[in-house]
Every structure is written in C-alpha cells, then in structure tokens.
Design a protein around this motif. Structure first.
Motif: not given
Length: 319
Positions: A244-258
C-alpha cells in the motif's frame, strides 16, 4: 495543437515525509566510515572528559572485580601517551575477550557448510517459489525474517530472488527487493527459532548485567516469546507497507525499460531433483539431531540439564 503540459504530481504530507527520510538516509556514509568516525569520537570524548576530570559513582558492589577503592569510575583519556599505549596493546585482547565470539565462530562454521553445499539457498527458494501469487509478498517478508537463522543468507539469496519474482509477475522489481530487505533487516532479531544472533545478544547482555551482579546470566532463549510474536507482526507490517505504500510510490512498472539479461534466471527455476532430495535428507537430519537434543534436555535424567537444580534453561545445554 500542442500537447497540454503535464500536471505536477500531487505529493501529500506522508510522501514528503518518506522523501525526507530517504534524503537523510542517503546522507549517511558507508558503515566502515561510520565505525571509524565513532572510534575517533570515542578517543576525542575520552580526552575531553579526562581533561574535565569527569567521574561517576560505580554501580557495582564494593569489592567486586574492577571496582576502585573510592567506588568511582573516572574517564581515562586516550589522547595521552598512556592512552595510545592502551589502544595499541588492547587491540587483540578487546577482540578475543568478547564473550559471544566463540559461540558465533562455531555457529558460522555450520552456516558456512550449509551455504556452500547449497542447502540454505535451496531452502529459501523453496519457501518463496512455492507461495501462491496472491501471498508472494507475505512469503518474501516472512522468509527474510526467518533467514537470520542462517546469518546473512537473506541478503545474498533472498533480495535478488525477490526482485526476479516480482519482475516475473509483472510487478516492480524494486518493490520486491525492498520487501525482502525490510524482512531481512527489519526482522533481523525476530524468528521462530533460536538463530546465530541470539547467543551473541545473550553474551553481550550477560557482560553488561554482570557489571552489577557478577553471577547474573542471560540465556539465548531470553527473548524467544517476543521474537515469535515479532515475526508475525513484522511480516504483517512489512507486507502492508510494501503493497500500500512502496509499490504505489514507485508507480506503474514498465517492463520495456528493464534489462532482463541482468537477471539470474536460475534463481527462478524450480528446484532440481538433487536439491529436493538434499532438502528431504537435510530435514530428516534436523529431526534426528533435534531428537538427540531433546533426550539431553527433556527427561528428568537429561545429561545437559542443570545438574544441581534440574533447570532446562540455565543449563549446560544453553551454555
């Protein structure tokens, strides 16, 4: 028509607080540098307090080992020639006279064998990889907490494994690594079992307590009930904070940037037949050793119970 300018992200008070904590944490130097700064600070403070003639009443009873005739403890300057000689001569004895050192060294021998054989890595992977998708965060935090049974294996195995698992699930890998780090570091003293850290803490506490009572002894199980309760509490808190805190703070993950090539895909593989066989025999070995230990402690005739009082905790077993 020109695109409308993006609206600045709204940052609430709690997000700003977390940013401040992160900023302050990044200001901290390397742990080795911190250790050097603290050591230098002790030397400087000892010189200052020695020059001031600072003294306090000794809380130990009169006649106890190390108590001065006048019952006072006086600051000793390490900035003097005598102080420098004291530092130089005591370097080795300060290390070897540390009470928990022997217990920790012996424990680390066993941990080293278990790690080199692949047992610890396989056990942590089996615990995390077998967890259902909807409880994988809980499994990672819990595995991080109990990993201190094997000392620092959680840092080496679990943190990168958590990042790889979150990446495979389409979630932000940094959130998985943060969850594992929170479990390993935040829950380092919590566990369901007695680990390598407990004899260390018991030895330190015994040395401190014996400043007042030379016969006082703290056993490794002194915090066991607190540790067990803390394991489940920290697992719940770490999981909720991650979701509820860490994941929302990181924002939506974009796999194309990995860059998937940097991931060790072997960590995500199911356990091999050899690993499963090894874990099975290791489990039987643990049961056998626990059975032998129980025979020395549980029966009235147990040879590792206190021979005078019959006590199970203040006994040779825990010493």
């Amino acid at each position: 028509m020109a695109d409308a300018p993006a609206r600045p992200e709204r940052r609430n008070a709690f997000t700003r607080f977390l940013d401040t904590v992160e900023w302050l944490g990044n200001l901290l130097p390397h742990p080795v540098t911190l250790f050097a700064i603290l050591a230098l600070g002790i030397i400087l403070l000892s010189g200052l307090f020695g020059w001031m003639g600072l003294a306090v009443e000794d809380p130990r009873p009169a006649g106890a080992r190390g108590v001065a005739d006048d019952g006072m403890i006086r600051a000793v300057s390490l900035l003097s020639a005598d102080g420098f000689r004291r530092i130089w001569v005591s370097l080795t004895t300060n290390f070897t006279s540390f009470a928990p050192l022997g217990v920790v060294l012996v424990a680390m021998l066993g941990v080293g064998v278990a790690e080199k054989s692949g047992l610890l890595s396989a056990a942590v992977r089996a615990m995390v990889l077998s967890a259902p998708r909807h409880v994988v965060t809980v499994a990672i935090v819990f595995a991080g907490i109990v990993s201190n049974t094997a000392s620092e294996v959680g840092y080496v195995v679990l943190i990168p494994l958590a990042g790889a698992i979150f990446y495979a699930l389409g979630r932000h890998p940094l959130a998985g690594m943060a969850a594992a780090f929170a479990g390993v570091s935040g829950g380092y003293s919590a566990n369901l079992l007695i680990g390598t850290i407990d004899p260390l803490l018991a030895g330190i506490t015994t040395e401190a307590a014996q400043l007042i009572d030379p016969d006082y002894e703290v056993v490794a199980t002194a915090n066991w009930y607190f540790m067990v309760a803390s394991t489940f509490l920290i697992t719940a808190i770490g999981s909720l904070v991650t979701i509820f805190i860490v994941e929302p703070k990181l924002g939506k993950y974009d796999p194309s940037r990995a860059d998937p090539t940097i991931l060790d895909k072997r960590m995500m593989d199911d356990l091999t037949k050899s690993e499963k066989k090894g874990l099975f025999w290791a489990f039987l070995g643990v049961l056998f050793v626990l059975g032998l230990m129980a025979l020395t402690l549980i029966p009235e005739w147990g040879i590792l119970r206190n021979p005078e009082t019959g006590d199970r905790f203040a006994s040779p077993f825990f010493r």
